[in-house]
Design a protein around this motif. Sequence first.
Motif, mmCIF file in Angstrom:
data_model
loop_
_atom_site.group_PDB
_atom_site.id
_atom_site.type_symbol
_atom_site.label_atom_id
_atom_site.label_comp_id
_atom_site.label_asym_id
_atom_site.label_seq_id
_atom_site.Cartn_x
_atom_site.Cartn_y
_atom_site.Cartn_z
ATOM 1 N N MET A 101 0.843 -1.204 0.000
ATOM 2 C CA MET A 101 0.000 0.000 0.000
ATOM 3 C C MET A 101 0.877 1.253 0.000
ATOM 4 N N ARG A 116 1.202 16.430 -11.708
ATOM 5 C CA ARG A 116 0.110 17.412 -11.770
ATOM 6 C C ARG A 116 0.610 18.820 -11.450
ATOM 7 N N ILE A 156 -4.559 -5.274 -6.782
ATOM 8 C CA ILE A 156 -5.466 -4.207 -6.316
ATOM 9 C C ILE A 156 -4.798 -2.839 -6.468
ATOM 10 N N ILE A 160 -5.999 0.213 -8.887
ATOM 11 C CA ILE A 160 -6.278 1.551 -8.351
ATOM 12 C C ILE A 160 -5.468 2.600 -9.108
ATOM 13 N N LEU A 163 -6.958 3.432 -12.414
ATOM 14 C CA LEU A 163 -8.096 4.350 -12.261
ATOM 15 C C LEU A 163 -7.605 5.784 -12.054
ATOM 16 N N ASP A 167 -8.173 9.207 -14.259
ATOM 17 C CA ASP A 167 -8.829 10.426 -13.782
ATOM 18 C C ASP A 167 -7.911 11.643 -13.863
ATOM 19 N N ARG A 170 -8.079 12.594 -17.445
ATOM 20 C CA ARG A 170 -9.374 13.215 -17.773
ATOM 21 C C ARG A 170 -9.434 14.650 -17.269
ATOM 22 N N LYS A 171 -8.867 14.876 -16.078
ATOM 23 C CA LYS A 171 -8.888 16.218 -15.495
ATOM 24 C C LYS A 171 -7.861 17.144 -16.127
ATOM 25 N N PHE A 173 -4.591 16.872 -15.682
ATOM 26 C CA PHE A 173 -3.471 17.066 -14.746
ATOM 27 C C PHE A 173 -2.168 16.551 -15.344
ATOM 28 N N PHE B 97 -11.519 18.437 -6.787
ATOM 29 C CA PHE B 97 -10.833 17.151 -6.873
ATOM 30 C C PHE B 97 -10.157 16.784 -5.556
ATOM 31 N N ASP B 98 -9.437 17.746 -4.976
ATOM 32 C CA ASP B 98 -8.659 17.434 -3.770
ATOM 33 C C ASP B 98 -9.555 17.059 -2.599
ATOM 34 N N MET B 101 -10.728 13.492 -3.116
ATOM 35 C CA MET B 101 -9.671 12.532 -2.796
ATOM 36 C C MET B 101 -9.500 12.427 -1.277
ATOM 37 N N LEU B 105 -11.320 9.003 -0.748
ATOM 38 C CA LEU B 105 -10.241 8.007 -0.794
ATOM 39 C C LEU B 105 -9.547 7.877 0.566
ATOM 40 N N LEU B 109 -9.888 4.972 3.415
ATOM 41 C CA LEU B 109 -8.734 4.229 3.945
ATOM 42 C C LEU B 109 -8.701 4.305 5.473
ATOM 43 N N THR B 153 -14.559 12.101 -10.743
ATOM 44 C CA THR B 153 -13.656 11.789 -9.630
ATOM 45 C C THR B 153 -14.425 11.063 -8.524
ATOM 46 N N ILE B 156 -14.529 7.519 -9.550
ATOM 47 C CA ILE B 156 -13.189 6.927 -9.399
ATOM 48 C C ILE B 156 -12.944 6.546 -7.934
ATOM 49 N N SER B 159 -15.019 3.554 -6.972
ATOM 50 C CA SER B 159 -14.464 2.349 -7.575
ATOM 51 C C SER B 159 -13.233 1.872 -6.796
ATOM 52 N N ILE B 160 -12.373 2.814 -6.422
ATOM 53 C CA ILE B 160 -11.177 2.469 -5.644
ATOM 54 C C ILE B 160 -11.582 1.858 -4.300
ATOM 55 N N GLU B 162 -14.324 0.273 -3.572
ATOM 56 C CA GLU B 162 -14.830 -1.101 -3.804
ATOM 57 C C GLU B 162 -13.659 -2.090 -3.873
ATOM 58 N N LEU B 164 -10.718 -1.735 -2.519
ATOM 59 C CA LEU B 164 -10.126 -1.865 -1.187
ATOM 60 C C LEU B 164 -10.996 -2.745 -0.288
#
Lengths: 326, 326
Positions: A101, A116, A156, A160, A163, A167, A170-171, A173, B97-98, B101, B105, B109, B153, B156, B159-160, B162, B164
Motif C-alpha cells: 500500500m 500534476r 489491487i 487503483i 483508475l 482520472d 481526464r482532469k 493534470f 478534486f482534492d 480525494m 479516498l 482508507l 472523480t 473513481i 471504484s477504488i 470497492e 479496497l
Amino acid sequence: MKVVITGGAGFIGLRLGAELLQRGSLTAPNGAQEAIDSLLLFDVNAPAVRPDWADERVVFQTGDISDAATVSALIDRDDISVFHLASVVSGGGERDFDLAMRVNLHGGLNVFEACRARAGLPRVVFASSIAVFGGASMPGVVGDTVKQTPQTTYGITKSICELLVNDYSRKGFFDGRSARLPTVIVRPGKPNQAASSFVSGLFREPLNGEVCSIPVAPETPMPLLGYRSIVGGFIALHEAEGAALGDDRAVSLPSFTVTVAEMIEALKRVAGERPLGEIVFERDPFIEEICAGWPKDAAHDRATALGLPKDASLDAIVEDYIEDYL
Amino acid sequence: MKVVITGGAGFIGLRLGAELLQRGSLTAPNGAQEAIDSLLLFDVNAPAVRPDWADERVVFQTGDISDAATVSALIDRDDISVFHLASVVSGGGERDFDLAMRVNLHGGLNVFEACRARAGLPRVVFASSIAVFGGASMPGVVGDTVKQTPQTTYGITKSICELLVNDYSRKGFFDGRSARLPTVIVRPGKPNQAASSFVSGLFREPLNGEVCSIPVAPETPMPLLGYRSIVGGFIALHEAEGAALGDDRAVSLPSFTVTVAEMIEALKRVAGERPLGEIVFERDPFIEEICAGWPKDAAHDRATALGLPKDASLDAIVEDYIEDYL
C-alpha cells in the motif's frame, strides 16, 4: 527534456534508460520531439555498478517513493516525462500488505501529484500488470474491457493506479498511459519476490548449468513477453497519440500464452547442444495459488493497433537473452 | 454491540440510524444477533435538531473523516459494525478534486484501517454508487461484472474503495460489503451538490408548491430507488452471508430506470388533486455532461438473489415520501 524512471535501478528500468538514451528524444509536453538532456533513475537502491551506457546525462538517485517531498523534488521541470515502474511485486505484496500500500498506492499518488504540479502536461507511463485481472468472474481471455477483480494486493494497487491515471488524465493534470505487463522473461541475475519469478529462472538457471525448481504444474499457462518488447512497448505507448487511447488509458501489452511444459520445450530447442542444468518440479502452494488466480490469456488487439511491439516467438525471446547476457 | 454510521447526519444516515434502532440488533463479529447498545452517527456537521427517535444509545459526533486518529477513535470496540456513507458527492467532487480525494479516498482508507485494527472481524457496509460505471466502453445495461471506467472523480474514488473493500475482506481484515446506489429519491430538504440532486427536486419542489428547474432533457433516463429500499438494502447486505458474496463484495442495489418525463407523469398521477408547483426545463451543460456519462440501466439480479429490497413502483416511492414528509 528530462526523463524520470522510478524503479530505475531495476532490470526493466535500466534497460529502458539505456534504450531512451540510444533513441535520444521523446515527445515533450509541448508536442515536439525533444532531445533528452537529463535522465534520472530513481530507486530504493542504486545499481551495484554504474552501467557503461550511463553517460553524463544520467543521474542515479536513491530514496523512498512513499515520501511526497522526495518525489516532488525528482519531477522538477515542466519539460519532463515520467515512467513510473517502482513497485512492490506480487509475492512481496502478499507477504507485506502495508508495504504494498505504501509503495504502490501512496508512492503512485506521490508521482501523480508531482506530475500534476508541473506547468506542462507531462506524459506519464505507468507500469501496471495483468495481475489486475482475477476472481471467479474472470473470463478465459481477458481484454482491456474486462472487469478488474484482482485477487492479490499487488493487483489491487495496480488496478487503483490505473483508475487514478485515467482520472488525472481526464482532469488534464497530466497525459497518462498505463501498460499492463504480462510475465517478463528472461530476467538475468537472481530470483525476486514476484510469484512469477520462476518463469525467468526456468530459462536462466539451466542455461547457467544450475538446477531450477519450478513451483507449479507443467500444464500451468502464463502470458509472457520478452524484455525487449516490454521496453519497446513502454516507449511506443509514451509516443502514441493521447486521442487514440480514448477515455481508458490502460492497455494490456501483447503477450504469448504458453504452458510451463512449452517453455521447457522452447528452452531445449534454442539451447541445442548447450549443456543445461536440471529442471525439477517442487510445487509451492503459496506461489501456485497466486498464479492460479491470474489470467490464462490476455487479448492485445488494442495494443497492437497502437503499434506496441511483440517478440517474433518464444524461441526468439530466449535467443535474445542468450545474445544479450550469455 | 456498537454501530458506527459515517455520514450519519445525512438524509440516508439518519434514516438508517432510526431503522437500526427500531430493528434493535445486527449480526455481530461473533456471528450472533446482538442488541445494539450504542449507535454513533459521525459527520462533518451535527443535525440541526436532535431527532426524536435518538434515545440514550445515540451519540452524534462531528469531525473530519480524513483524520486517521479521529476515525480510529470512533471504531473503539471489537463488537462493532460500520456503515461507511460519508462522501463528497458527484458534482462536488467534479468541482473540488482534492476534497473528493481527501474525503472519499483517504477517508475510506481511514475507516478501513480502523476496522482492520479491531480484534473481531467487523462487518463493514460501504456506500458505493453506480457512478463507478461510465466511459465509451460502457454497455447499455451495467451488471456487477461490467468494467468500471468512471468519468467523474466521485466515481473513481467509489471504484477504488470497492477494490479496497474486496482486498481487506480477502485478507481477513474485516468482512466488507459494498452497495452501489442508484439515484436516491425523494430526498427532503434542500438541493445538494450531487449532479442528480434535481431528481429529488422534481418531486419535492412541486409538492411543496414551488417551481422546480430541471437541468437535463425530458428523455434522460436515470436508475432510481426509494430511500426506504436504500436503507433496507444496506441492512440486508449487512446481514447477508459473506460466502454468498464470493470474491467480489460489491453489488448494485435494485433500481427502476425511468426518464425524467416518466417521473413527471408519476408525480402527477400520485399528486392527484394536490396543487403542484411548476416544472421548467433549464438545461445546464455541467450537470448534463455528468448525467450523460452515467449508466442508463443497472442489472440487479445478484442483489435480488441476496434478498435486497426494491420498492413496488415509482408511484409507491412518491407515495412513501408524501406519507413520511408531507
